[in-house]
Design a protein around this motif. Structure first.
Motif, PDB file in Angstrom:
ATOM      1  N   ASP A  68     -15.690  -5.805   1.064  1.00  0.00           N
ATOM      2  CA  ASP A  68     -16.019  -5.304   2.404  1.00  0.00           C
ATOM      3  C   ASP A  68     -15.284  -6.086   3.483  1.00  0.00           C
ATOM      4  O   ASP A  68     -14.772  -5.503   4.443  1.00  0.00           O
ATOM      5  CB  ASP A  68     -17.523  -5.357   2.640  1.00  0.00           C
ATOM      6  CG  ASP A  68     -18.282  -4.421   1.715  1.00  0.00           C
ATOM      7  OD1 ASP A  68     -17.686  -3.420   1.274  1.00  0.00           O
ATOM      8  OD2 ASP A  68     -19.465  -4.697   1.426  1.00  0.00           O
ATOM      9  N   VAL A  69     -15.238  -7.385   3.341  1.00  0.00           N
ATOM     10  CA  VAL A  69     -14.542  -8.217   4.325  1.00  0.00           C
ATOM     11  C   VAL A  69     -13.044  -7.933   4.273  1.00  0.00           C
ATOM     12  O   VAL A  69     -12.387  -7.756   5.309  1.00  0.00           O
ATOM     13  CB  VAL A  69     -14.825  -9.719   4.070  1.00  0.00           C
ATOM     14  CG1 VAL A  69     -14.008 -10.601   4.989  1.00  0.00           C
ATOM     15  CG2 VAL A  69     -16.303 -10.007   4.198  1.00  0.00           C
ATOM     16  N   ILE A  70     -12.499  -7.887   3.061  1.00  0.00           N
ATOM     17  CA  ILE A  70     -11.068  -7.624   2.883  1.00  0.00           C
ATOM     18  C   ILE A  70     -10.713  -6.255   3.457  1.00  0.00           C
ATOM     19  O   ILE A  70      -9.671  -6.093   4.098  1.00  0.00           O
ATOM     20  CB  ILE A  70     -10.678  -7.724   1.391  1.00  0.00           C
ATOM     21  CG1 ILE A  70     -10.902  -9.140   0.877  1.00  0.00           C
ATOM     22  CG2 ILE A  70      -9.251  -7.279   1.163  1.00  0.00           C
ATOM     23  CD1 ILE A  70     -10.152 -10.219   1.627  1.00  0.00           C
ATOM     24  N   ARG A  71     -11.559  -5.271   3.231  1.00  0.00           N
ATOM     25  CA  ARG A  71     -11.308  -3.921   3.753  1.00  0.00           C
ATOM     26  C   ARG A  71     -11.181  -3.946   5.283  1.00  0.00           C
ATOM     27  O   ARG A  71     -10.290  -3.314   5.843  1.00  0.00           O
ATOM     28  CB  ARG A  71     -12.426  -2.977   3.309  1.00  0.00           C
ATOM     29  CG  ARG A  71     -12.167  -1.532   3.597  1.00  0.00           C
ATOM     30  CD  ARG A  71     -13.295  -0.662   3.055  1.00  0.00           C
ATOM     31  NE  ARG A  71     -13.391  -0.698   1.609  1.00  0.00           N
ATOM     32  CZ  ARG A  71     -12.721   0.118   0.787  1.00  0.00           C
ATOM     33  NH1 ARG A  71     -11.920   1.010   1.277  1.00  0.00           N
ATOM     34  NH2 ARG A  71     -12.882   0.031  -0.514  1.00  0.00           N
ATOM     35  N   LEU A  76      -7.399  -3.765  10.032  1.00  0.00           N
ATOM     36  CA  LEU A  76      -6.751  -4.346  11.206  1.00  0.00           C
ATOM     37  C   LEU A  76      -5.252  -4.540  10.978  1.00  0.00           C
ATOM     38  O   LEU A  76      -4.426  -4.210  11.828  1.00  0.00           O
ATOM     39  CB  LEU A  76      -7.398  -5.682  11.568  1.00  0.00           C
ATOM     40  CG  LEU A  76      -8.807  -5.623  12.125  1.00  0.00           C
ATOM     41  CD1 LEU A  76      -9.383  -7.030  12.240  1.00  0.00           C
ATOM     42  CD2 LEU A  76      -8.831  -4.915  13.460  1.00  0.00           C
ATOM     43  N   PHE A  77      -4.905  -5.080   9.815  1.00  0.00           N
ATOM     44  CA  PHE A  77      -3.499  -5.333   9.511  1.00  0.00           C
ATOM     45  C   PHE A  77      -2.708  -4.036   9.455  1.00  0.00           C
ATOM     46  O   PHE A  77      -1.638  -3.924  10.067  1.00  0.00           O
ATOM     47  CB  PHE A  77      -3.390  -6.092   8.174  1.00  0.00           C
ATOM     48  CG  PHE A  77      -1.970  -6.286   7.730  1.00  0.00           C
ATOM     49  CD1 PHE A  77      -1.184  -7.266   8.315  1.00  0.00           C
ATOM     50  CD2 PHE A  77      -1.436  -5.486   6.741  1.00  0.00           C
ATOM     51  CE1 PHE A  77       0.131  -7.436   7.906  1.00  0.00           C
ATOM     52  CE2 PHE A  77      -0.126  -5.657   6.330  1.00  0.00           C
ATOM     53  CZ  PHE A  77       0.661  -6.637   6.915  1.00  0.00           C
ATOM     54  N   ILE A  78      -3.212  -3.050   8.721  1.00  0.00           N
ATOM     55  CA  ILE A  78      -2.506  -1.770   8.571  1.00  0.00           C
ATOM     56  C   ILE A  78      -2.428  -1.052   9.916  1.00  0.00           C
ATOM     57  O   ILE A  78      -1.402  -0.479  10.263  1.00  0.00           O
ATOM     58  CB  ILE A  78      -3.188  -0.884   7.506  1.00  0.00           C
ATOM     59  CG1 ILE A  78      -3.136  -1.563   6.131  1.00  0.00           C
ATOM     60  CG2 ILE A  78      -2.569   0.494   7.453  1.00  0.00           C
ATOM     61  CD1 ILE A  78      -1.774  -1.727   5.536  1.00  0.00           C
ATOM     62  N   ARG A  79      -3.514  -1.099  10.689  1.00  0.00           N
ATOM     63  CA  ARG A  79      -3.514  -0.456  12.006  1.00  0.00           C
ATOM     64  C   ARG A  79      -2.412  -1.034  12.884  1.00  0.00           C
ATOM     65  O   ARG A  79      -1.609  -0.304  13.455  1.00  0.00           O
ATOM     66  CB  ARG A  79      -4.873  -0.640  12.684  1.00  0.00           C
ATOM     67  CG  ARG A  79      -4.922  -0.111  14.093  1.00  0.00           C
ATOM     68  CD  ARG A  79      -6.133  -0.696  14.841  1.00  0.00           C
ATOM     69  NE  ARG A  79      -5.977  -0.573  16.251  1.00  0.00           N
ATOM     70  CZ  ARG A  79      -5.384  -1.464  17.040  1.00  0.00           C
ATOM     71  NH1 ARG A  79      -4.880  -2.558  16.531  1.00  0.00           N
ATOM     72  NH2 ARG A  79      -5.287  -1.270  18.325  1.00  0.00           N
ATOM     73  N   ASP A  80      -2.387  -2.362  13.004  1.00  0.00           N
ATOM     74  CA  ASP A  80      -1.375  -2.998  13.841  1.00  0.00           C
ATOM     75  C   ASP A  80       0.035  -2.721  13.325  1.00  0.00           C
ATOM     76  O   ASP A  80       0.952  -2.462  14.099  1.00  0.00           O
ATOM     77  CB  ASP A  80      -1.599  -4.511  13.905  1.00  0.00           C
ATOM     78  CG  ASP A  80      -2.817  -4.887  14.723  1.00  0.00           C
ATOM     79  OD1 ASP A  80      -3.373  -3.996  15.410  1.00  0.00           O
ATOM     80  OD2 ASP A  80      -3.219  -6.063  14.680  1.00  0.00           O
ATOM     81  N   ASP A  81       0.188  -2.769  12.010  1.00  0.00           N
ATOM     82  CA  ASP A  81       1.504  -2.539  11.436  1.00  0.00           C
ATOM     83  C   ASP A  81       1.961  -1.094  11.645  1.00  0.00           C
ATOM     84  O   ASP A  81       3.120  -0.845  11.973  1.00  0.00           O
ATOM     85  CB  ASP A  81       1.495  -2.897   9.953  1.00  0.00           C
ATOM     86  CG  ASP A  81       2.885  -3.163   9.422  1.00  0.00           C
ATOM     87  OD1 ASP A  81       3.639  -3.896  10.093  1.00  0.00           O
ATOM     88  OD2 ASP A  81       3.214  -2.629   8.350  1.00  0.00           O
ATOM     89  N   LEU A  82       1.063  -0.129  11.434  1.00  0.00           N
ATOM     90  CA  LEU A  82       1.427   1.268  11.649  1.00  0.00           C
ATOM     91  C   LEU A  82       1.729   1.558  13.117  1.00  0.00           C
ATOM     92  O   LEU A  82       2.649   2.321  13.421  1.00  0.00           O
ATOM     93  CB  LEU A  82       0.316   2.200  11.153  1.00  0.00           C
ATOM     94  CG  LEU A  82       0.350   2.555   9.681  1.00  0.00           C
ATOM     95  CD1 LEU A  82      -0.848   3.411   9.312  1.00  0.00           C
ATOM     96  CD2 LEU A  82       1.632   3.262   9.308  1.00  0.00           C
TER      97      LEU A  82
END
Length: 166
Positions: A68-71, A76-82
Motif C-alpha cells: 500500500d505504501v509502495i503503491r 506519485l513517481f509515475i504521475r510526475d514522470d508522465l
C-alpha cells in the motif's frame, strides 16, 4: 538493422522508465537489468548468485509486504514522470491545462502502477503442485533474471554503450 535505429527511440532505463505511445511503461531491452561480465567478475559468482540474489528476493518481499505504501509512492513517481514526459510532447499553457492533463492520465498512472506491482508479484515463488513438480528455491525467479542479465547472447544484443571499454 536494430529496431531502435529504425524508430529513433532512445531508452535509458537506468534513471527513469520509457513509455510507449499509450503512456504505458515499455522496455524492450533484451536484459532485465545491467549485469555485464565486468560487473559479475568484480562481484564474483558467489556474490552474484548468493548475496545479490538473496538481497533482491528479500527486497522484493519487503516491497510486497508494504504494497500500500509502495503503491502511493509509485503513483506519485509515475504521475510526475508522465507529466514531465508529456510536457516534452506539448506545451502546457496554464495550471488548468496541467490539471486537465492530470485527470486524463489517472487511468494510465493506475495501469502503470498495477503493472509494476504485478511484476513484483511475479518474482515471488508460485504455489506449485508438489506432486508433479519439486519445490523451487525461494529465489528461483530472481536467479532466472540474473541468468538472463548475464547471458552472453542477450548482452550481445544490447547497444555498444553497454559493453565495457577498458
Amino acid at each position: 538493422q536494430n529496431s531502435k535505429q529504425k524508430s529513433g527511440r532512445i531508452i535509458n532505463s537506468e534513471f527513469y522508465p520509457a513509455y510507449n505511445q499509450f503512456c504505458i511503461i515499455d522496455c524492450q531491452e533484451s536484459v532485465p537489468f545491467r549485469l555485464t561480465r565486468n560487473i559479475t567478475t568484480f562481484l564474483t559468482p558467489l556474490m552474484v548468485d548468493g548475496i545479490v540474489a538473496s538481497v533482491l528476493t528479500a527486497a522484493n518481499s519487503c516491497l510486497l509486504r508494504n504494497q500500500d505504501v509502495i503503491r502511493n509512492y509509485l503513483c506519485l513517481f509515475i504521475r510526475d514522470d508522465l507529466l514531465s514526459w508529456n510536457s516534452t510532447k506539448m506545451s502546457m499553457p496554464d495550471d488548468r491545462g496541467q490539471r486537465q492533463l492530470e485527470s486524463q492520465l489517472r487511468d494510465k498512472i493506475r495501469n502503470n502502477v498495477g503493472l509494476i506491482i504485478k511484476r513484483l508479484h511475479l518474482l515471488m515463488p508460485s504455489q506449485s503442485d508438489s506432486k508433479n513438480h519439486p519445490p523451487q528455491p525461494m529465489n528461483y525467479k530472481v536467479l532466472k533474471l540474473i541468468e538472463d542479465a548475464t547471458s552472453k547472447q542477450r548482452l550481445s544484443m544490447m547497444s555498444s554503450t553497454w559493453q565495457p571499454w577498458f
